[in-house]
Design a protein around this motif. Sequence first.
Motif, PDB file in Angstrom:
ATOM      1  N   UNK A 236      34.717   0.047  43.366  1.00 43.08           N
ATOM      2  CA  UNK A 236      34.482  -0.590  42.061  1.00 43.08           C
ATOM      3  C   UNK A 236      34.787   0.355  40.906  1.00 43.08           C
ATOM      4  N   UNK A 237      34.218   1.558  40.914  1.00 44.89           N
ATOM      5  CA  UNK A 237      34.390   2.441  39.756  1.00 44.89           C
ATOM      6  C   UNK A 237      35.842   2.892  39.612  1.00 44.89           C
ATOM      7  N   UNK A 238      36.581   2.927  40.711  1.00 40.97           N
ATOM      8  CA  UNK A 238      37.996   3.301  40.619  1.00 40.97           C
ATOM      9  C   UNK A 238      38.792   2.233  39.876  1.00 40.97           C
ATOM     10  N   UNK A 239      38.211   1.034  39.779  1.00 41.91           N
ATOM     11  CA  UNK A 239      38.820  -0.046  38.990  1.00 41.91           C
ATOM     12  C   UNK A 239      38.202  -0.133  37.590  1.00 41.91           C
ATOM     13  N   UNK A 240      37.360   0.840  37.249  1.00 38.75           N
ATOM     14  CA  UNK A 240      36.727   0.853  35.934  1.00 38.75           C
ATOM     15  C   UNK A 240      35.533  -0.071  35.820  1.00 38.75           C
ATOM     16  N   UNK A 241      34.984  -0.508  36.963  1.00 36.72           N
ATOM     17  CA  UNK A 241      33.852  -1.439  36.959  1.00 36.72           C
ATOM     18  C   UNK A 241      32.543  -0.672  37.142  1.00 36.72           C
ATOM     19  N   UNK A 242      31.622  -0.742  36.178  1.00 35.98           N
ATOM     20  CA  UNK A 242      30.323  -0.079  36.313  1.00 35.98           C
ATOM     21  C   UNK A 242      29.516  -0.682  37.460  1.00 35.98           C
ATOM     22  N   UNK A 243      28.695   0.159  38.103  1.00 32.23           N
ATOM     23  CA  UNK A 243      27.917  -0.267  39.271  1.00 32.23           C
ATOM     24  C   UNK A 243      26.433   0.063  39.086  1.00 32.23           C
ATOM     25  N   UNK A 244      25.585  -0.650  39.849  1.00 27.82           N
ATOM     26  CA  UNK A 244      24.136  -0.506  39.740  1.00 27.82           C
ATOM     27  C   UNK A 244      23.500  -0.440  41.137  1.00 27.82           C
ATOM     28  N   UNK A 245      23.840   0.576  41.931  1.00 28.55           N
ATOM     29  CA  UNK A 245      23.225   0.646  43.252  1.00 28.55           C
ATOM     30  C   UNK A 245      21.716   0.789  43.127  1.00 28.55           C
ATOM     31  N   UNK A 246      20.994   0.090  44.003  1.00 32.65           N
ATOM     32  CA  UNK A 246      19.537   0.169  43.953  1.00 32.65           C
ATOM     33  C   UNK A 246      19.028   0.865  45.206  1.00 32.65           C
ATOM     34  N   UNK A 247      18.069   1.750  45.025  1.00 32.74           N
ATOM     35  CA  UNK A 247      17.428   2.424  46.141  1.00 32.74           C
ATOM     36  C   UNK A 247      16.145   3.064  45.649  1.00 32.74           C
ATOM     37  N   UNK A 248      15.176   3.181  46.536  1.00 35.96           N
ATOM     38  CA  UNK A 248      13.963   3.925  46.222  1.00 35.96           C
ATOM     39  C   UNK A 248      13.931   5.227  47.019  1.00 35.96           C
ATOM     40  N   UNK A 252      19.251   8.756  49.168  1.00 34.46           N
ATOM     41  CA  UNK A 252      20.300   7.754  48.892  1.00 34.46           C
ATOM     42  C   UNK A 252      20.625   7.708  47.402  1.00 34.46           C
ATOM     43  N   UNK A 253      19.590   7.835  46.574  1.00 31.17           N
ATOM     44  CA  UNK A 253      19.813   7.861  45.122  1.00 31.17           C
ATOM     45  C   UNK A 253      20.779   8.987  44.767  1.00 31.17           C
ATOM     46  N   UNK A 254      20.578  10.146  45.373  1.00 29.56           N
ATOM     47  CA  UNK A 254      21.468  11.284  45.132  1.00 29.56           C
ATOM     48  C   UNK A 254      22.873  11.011  45.665  1.00 29.56           C
ATOM     49  N   UNK A 255      22.954  10.526  46.914  1.00 27.96           N
ATOM     50  CA  UNK A 255      24.278  10.305  47.514  1.00 27.96           C
ATOM     51  C   UNK A 255      25.094   9.275  46.744  1.00 27.96           C
ATOM     52  N   UNK A 256      24.405   8.307  46.152  1.00 29.22           N
ATOM     53  CA  UNK A 256      25.115   7.266  45.403  1.00 29.22           C
ATOM     54  C   UNK A 256      25.723   7.781  44.099  1.00 29.22           C
ATOM     55  N   UNK A 257      25.366   9.002  43.698  1.00 31.54           N
ATOM     56  CA  UNK A 257      25.996   9.588  42.501  1.00 31.54           C
ATOM     57  C   UNK A 257      27.315  10.279  42.844  1.00 31.54           C
ATOM     58  N   UNK A 258      27.539  10.523  44.128  1.00 38.60           N
ATOM     59  CA  UNK A 258      28.690  11.342  44.546  1.00 38.60           C
ATOM     60  C   UNK A 258      29.941  10.475  44.684  1.00 38.60           C
ATOM     61  N   UNK A 259      30.349   9.931  43.545  1.00 39.94           N
ATOM     62  CA  UNK A 259      31.465   8.974  43.507  1.00 39.94           C
ATOM     63  C   UNK A 259      32.657   9.487  42.726  1.00 39.94           C
ATOM     64  N   UNK A 260      32.472  10.598  42.041  1.00 45.46           N
ATOM     65  CA  UNK A 260      33.461  10.987  41.037  1.00 45.46           C
ATOM     66  C   UNK A 260      34.234  12.244  41.409  1.00 45.46           C
ATOM     67  N   UNK A 261      34.042  12.717  42.656  1.00 50.42           N
ATOM     68  CA  UNK A 261      34.775  13.899  43.106  1.00 50.42           C
ATOM     69  C   UNK A 261      35.753  13.547  44.230  1.00 50.42           C
ATOM     70  N   UNK A 262      36.016  12.245  44.392  1.00 46.50           N
ATOM     71  CA  UNK A 262      37.023  11.828  45.375  1.00 46.50           C
ATOM     72  C   UNK A 262      37.636  10.514  44.912  1.00 46.50           C
ATOM     73  N   UNK A 263      38.790  10.200  45.463  1.00 47.82           N
ATOM     74  CA  UNK A 263      39.472   8.929  45.169  1.00 47.82           C
ATOM     75  C   UNK A 263      39.863   8.260  46.474  1.00 47.82           C
TER      76      UNK A 263
END
Length: 289
Positions: A236-248, A252-263
């Motif tokens: 999604x973000x590679x298409x410029x679409x903002x995302x809202x992953x949910x987790x408590x 997982x909250x940390x891992x879901x931030x690791x989106x911007x160092x790979x394509x």
Amino acid sequence: MSSSTSPTVLLNTGVQMPILGLGTYKLVGPENVYQAVDAALAAGYRSFDSAAVYRNEADLGRALKELLPKHGLTREDVFITSKLGPKHQGQGSMEAALHSLSQLDLGYIDLYLIHWPGTQGLQVSDQRNPGNRAKSWASLEELHAQGKLKAIGVSNYKLTHMKELMQSCKIPPALLQVEFHPQLCQTELRSVCKEYGVCFQAYSSLGRGELLSHPVVLEVAKNCDRTPAQVLLRWAVQQGVPVLPKSSNPDRIQRNTELFDFSLSDADMDKLSALDCGLRYCWDPSDVA
């Protein structure tokens, strides 16, 4: 707003919104909210998505008031979204929006959405639905003019709802939030949002967890040595679409931030997009008049 670990998108109000936010659906109870917000702020999240029907606005507001100073942040450093419940569509919209403001108790709401195009208690085909949407939008426009809602938008609107709104509104919506993942690419809706200058935002990026075990998602994840969740969010973000992953879960909250160092490669993006079959895992607004 201060810098975040994630990029931002420019809304038509001139405000930058983080492309990554924490979804809080089903996140209930003061302790659970506090733990998730603490982990999210530590991980670099600066955007939080709530709604009246989530019944966690007050807990979210309290957690942020306590935790922002701990993380060296101020109110202006975070972007808060909430939504008008279908129960209050139309006549009760002004009071309900003010109640959300009071519950969050953060001075203003960065983005406030009409959560659903229909009205609770009415049939989806009821011809009062369009009038109720118009009343709700007028309330949001008024509160936006007063500075209480910095940006206003809609959620779960289909193409006809968007066109209806664009023809009648005084203030155009800043954002449309809808279900979006490889099995529901929403191509026409995205195209219309682009044409109107409306930000298109995804929820349910993981298909309520069902897509995490899809063979194609697993194959792509293995190829790039990432988790299935990271692959779906990156698509999604590679298409410029903002995302809202949910987790408590803090990990997982940390891992879901690791989106911007790979394509993802073009081939992998195409492979995922080819899954599009119009499948919805959440509520379907298609029949709402």
